[in-house]
Motif scaffolding. Structure first.
Motif, mmCIF file in Angstrom:
data_model
loop_
_atom_site.group_PDB
_atom_site.id
_atom_site.type_symbol
_atom_site.label_atom_id
_atom_site.label_comp_id
_atom_site.label_asym_id
_atom_site.label_seq_id
_atom_site.Cartn_x
_atom_site.Cartn_y
_atom_site.Cartn_z
ATOM 1 N N ILE A 81 0.849 -1.206 0.000
ATOM 2 C CA ILE A 81 0.000 0.000 0.000
ATOM 3 C C ILE A 81 0.878 1.246 0.000
ATOM 4 O O ILE A 81 0.612 2.214 -0.714
ATOM 5 N N LYS A 82 1.932 1.230 0.804
ATOM 6 C CA LYS A 82 2.837 2.376 0.904
ATOM 7 C C LYS A 82 3.496 2.664 -0.447
ATOM 8 O O LYS A 82 3.635 3.816 -0.856
ATOM 9 N N GLU A 93 -1.846 10.745 4.125
ATOM 10 C CA GLU A 93 -2.852 11.466 4.914
ATOM 11 C C GLU A 93 -4.158 10.681 4.980
ATOM 12 O O GLU A 93 -4.745 10.520 6.054
ATOM 13 N N ARG A 94 -4.620 10.169 3.837
ATOM 14 C CA ARG A 94 -5.851 9.364 3.810
ATOM 15 C C ARG A 94 -5.672 8.095 4.628
ATOM 16 O O ARG A 94 -6.580 7.661 5.318
ATOM 17 N N TRP A 95 -4.485 7.494 4.512
ATOM 18 C CA TRP A 95 -4.227 6.253 5.232
ATOM 19 C C TRP A 95 -4.293 6.486 6.742
ATOM 20 O O TRP A 95 -4.934 5.737 7.474
ATOM 21 N N GLN A 96 -3.609 7.528 7.235
ATOM 22 C CA GLN A 96 -3.609 7.811 8.678
ATOM 23 C C GLN A 96 -5.005 8.160 9.177
ATOM 24 O O GLN A 96 -5.406 7.753 10.273
ATOM 25 N N LYS A 97 -5.750 8.897 8.377
ATOM 26 C CA LYS A 97 -7.127 9.242 8.740
ATOM 27 C C LYS A 97 -7.963 7.971 8.855
ATOM 28 O O LYS A 97 -8.751 7.799 9.788
ATOM 29 N N ALA A 98 -7.775 7.065 7.892
ATOM 30 C CA ALA A 98 -8.521 5.798 7.920
ATOM 31 C C ALA A 98 -8.135 4.957 9.129
ATOM 32 O O ALA A 98 -8.991 4.334 9.758
ATOM 33 N N VAL A 99 -6.833 4.942 9.469
ATOM 34 C CA VAL A 99 -6.373 4.159 10.627
ATOM 35 C C VAL A 99 -7.053 4.655 11.894
ATOM 36 O O VAL A 99 -7.549 3.860 12.696
ATOM 37 N N ILE A 122 -9.973 2.399 1.261
ATOM 38 C CA ILE A 122 -8.899 2.043 2.186
ATOM 39 C C ILE A 122 -9.330 0.953 3.163
ATOM 40 O O ILE A 122 -8.533 0.089 3.546
ATOM 41 N N SER A 123 -10.589 0.981 3.559
ATOM 42 C CA SER A 123 -11.085 0.077 4.597
ATOM 43 C C SER A 123 -10.802 -1.404 4.338
ATOM 44 O O SER A 123 -10.320 -2.105 5.232
ATOM 45 N N PRO A 124 -11.068 -1.942 3.139
ATOM 46 C CA PRO A 124 -10.802 -3.369 2.957
ATOM 47 C C PRO A 124 -9.315 -3.719 3.024
ATOM 48 O O PRO A 124 -8.952 -4.777 3.534
ATOM 49 N N TYR A 125 -8.445 -2.824 2.540
ATOM 50 C CA TYR A 125 -7.009 -3.067 2.648
ATOM 51 C C TYR A 125 -6.611 -3.140 4.118
ATOM 52 O O TYR A 125 -5.859 -4.015 4.533
ATOM 53 N N PHE A 126 -7.117 -2.171 4.878
ATOM 54 C CA PHE A 126 -6.776 -2.108 6.293
ATOM 55 C C PHE A 126 -7.301 -3.329 7.040
ATOM 56 O O PHE A 126 -6.630 -3.864 7.924
ATOM 57 N N ALA A 127 -8.489 -3.787 6.680
ATOM 58 C CA ALA A 127 -9.049 -4.988 7.321
ATOM 59 C C ALA A 127 -8.160 -6.198 7.058
ATOM 60 O O ALA A 127 -7.934 -7.026 7.943
#
Length: 197
Positions: A81-82, A93-99, A122-127
């Motif tokens: 992802i990075k 920024e979007r990633w940190q906000k989603a976290v 972002i949500s499914p990646y983070f899950a």
């Protein structure tokens, strides 16, 4: 793009066009998913498309996109992802906000995150990265998919029956809806802050 162009592509390639557009929109390639769902509903309301087939293609595209993004997160992880997220709109920024948002309440984020552009990508990646169980993620994703696609398409369907809507203005309707949603969230948070202080 006008209605004739959209219908032309659907006539050429079938409802798979809807599936592909929504799949890639969920995986992270920028696409106006709400506008597309609403437009499909409008076209169904005008009897230019089948509501059942349009809805089935939409649900399958969104749900398959969610499962694919989850698999990428689970098996390729955060380094992927990075490295590649910037190419599909996933910034730091979007990633940190989603976290931050995700950590507060995982279930609500998966279920209702569809209504927030950026978060639904972002949500499914983070899950997947955080190793949420596949069964739990799959069930919540399916429920969220239904709770997002059916109302948006239905709104387009009934609006298409009642009003003569120019497709060029549909993206504007999506932006207005999103701004109204943000205003609602901001006012609710402001009210909560006032009550706790």
């Amino acid at each position: 793009m006008n209605i004739e162009s959209i219908l032309h592509y659907i006539n050429l390639y079938g409802y798979a066009v809807i599936f592909v557009c929504l799949f890639f929109g969920i995986v992270g390639i920028p696409a106006p998913e709400e506008s597309l769902l609403f437009l499909i509903g409008v076209l169904c309301g005008r009897h230019k498309l089948s509501f059942e087939y349009g809805l089935a293609a939409s649900i399958l595209g969104v749900f398959t996109g969610m499962l694919s993004a989850y698999a990428c997160g689970k098996y390729l992880g955060y380094p992927f992802i990075k490295k590649f997220g910037k190419y599909v709109g996933i910034t730091d920024e979007r990633w940190q906000k989603a976290v931050r948002f995700y950590s507060k309440n995982v279930q609500k984020t998966i279920l209702f995150g569809f209504y927030l552009p950026g978060l639904r990508q972002i949500s499914p990646y983070f899950a997947g990265i955080t190793q949420i169980s596949f069964r739990k993620f799959g069930l919540l994703s399916l429920l969220g998919t239904l709770a997002w696609t059916i109302p948006v398409m239905s709104a387009g369907f009934f609006a298409g029956k009642v009003f003569s809507i120019n497709p060029a203005y549909i993206p504007c309707a999506g932006i207005i809806s999103f701004l109204l949603f943000l205003s609602f969230v901001w006012l609710r948070n402001k009210r909560r802050a006032r009550l706790t202080s």
